[in-house]
Design a protein around this motif. Structure first.
Motif, PDB file in Angstrom:
ATOM      1  N   GLU A  91      -4.979  12.586  -4.480  1.00  0.00           N
ATOM      2  CA  GLU A  91      -5.520  11.654  -5.536  1.00  0.00           C
ATOM      3  C   GLU A  91      -5.080  12.074  -6.891  1.00  0.00           C
ATOM      4  OE1 GLU A  91      -9.893  10.547  -6.814  1.00  0.00           O
ATOM      5  OE2 GLU A  91      -9.707  11.437  -5.116  1.00  0.00           O
ATOM      6  N   ASP A 124      -3.446  -1.206  -8.312  1.00  0.00           N
ATOM      7  CA  ASP A 124      -5.050  -0.715  -8.544  1.00  0.00           C
ATOM      8  C   ASP A 124      -4.866   0.700  -7.660  1.00  0.00           C
ATOM      9  OD1 ASP A 124      -6.352  -2.810  -9.358  1.00  0.00           O
ATOM     10  OD2 ASP A 124      -6.099  -4.011  -7.818  1.00  0.00           O
ATOM     11  N   ARG A 125      -5.750   1.452  -7.890  1.00  0.00           N
ATOM     12  CA  ARG A 125      -5.824   2.847  -7.226  1.00  0.00           C
ATOM     13  C   ARG A 125      -7.182   3.132  -6.503  1.00  0.00           C
ATOM     14  NH1 ARG A 125      -7.005   8.143  -8.114  1.00  0.00           N
ATOM     15  NH2 ARG A 125      -8.304   7.627 -10.192  1.00  0.00           N
ATOM     16  N   GLU A 126      -7.070   3.547  -5.063  1.00  0.00           N
ATOM     17  CA  GLU A 126      -8.380   3.926  -4.495  1.00  0.00           C
ATOM     18  C   GLU A 126      -8.054   5.111  -3.910  1.00  0.00           C
ATOM     19  OE1 GLU A 126     -10.839   2.485  -0.853  1.00  0.00           O
ATOM     20  OE2 GLU A 126     -10.434   0.890  -2.324  1.00  0.00           O
ATOM     21  N   TYR A 183      -2.328   0.412  -4.768  1.00  0.00           N
ATOM     22  CA  TYR A 183      -2.006  -0.880  -4.354  1.00  0.00           C
ATOM     23  C   TYR A 183      -1.330  -1.534  -5.313  1.00  0.00           C
ATOM     24  CZ  TYR A 183      -5.562   0.578  -0.915  1.00  0.00           C
ATOM     25  OH  TYR A 183      -6.214   1.283   0.187  1.00  0.00           O
ATOM     26  N   GLU A 216       0.756  -1.187  -0.045  1.00  0.00           N
ATOM     27  CA  GLU A 216       0.046   0.006   0.025  1.00  0.00           C
ATOM     28  C   GLU A 216       0.922   1.260  -0.016  1.00  0.00           C
ATOM     29  OE1 GLU A 216      -2.461   1.740   3.325  1.00  0.00           O
ATOM     30  OE2 GLU A 216      -3.554  -0.009   2.573  1.00  0.00           O
TER      31      GLU A 216
END
Length: 98
Positions: free
Chosen positions: A30, A57-59, A64, A24
């Protein structure tokens, strides 16, 4: 005397047959995470190694990075490469800001 070594699967004795981890990475914004994600994702998907796979991945502002490798050297190499790409992308982004 029978030589049993020919019948032993060496990999069965290796506790590190494969490694998998999700790292992470929290970015400052963002926007940064989106720029890094867009910059690095193609590199991760086109990795030439058959010994390791990487996916990102992105949040929000968090990235991630998931790495799956067949062995410890492949895992280390994948992790080092992805960290270098992230650092390089951040440096390029900072150059554009200044």
């Amino acid at each position: 005397m029978v030589n049993m070594l020919n019948h032993i699967d060496i990999d069965a004795f290796n506790p590190l047959n494969s490694l998998e981890a999700t790292v992470e990475i929290k970015m400052d914004s963002e926007y940064e995470s989106r720029v890094i994600f867009d910059s690095i994702s193609p590199e991760l998907e086109s990795s030439p190694s058959s010994r390791a796979t990487m996916k990102m991945d992105r949040e929000g502002s968090t990235l991630y990075l998931k790495i799956h490798a067949r062995d410890a050297p492949s895992f280390r190499a994948s992790l080092n490469s992805s960290i270098r790409w992230i650092i390089l992308s951040l440096e390029m982004l900072n150059l554009l800001k200044s």
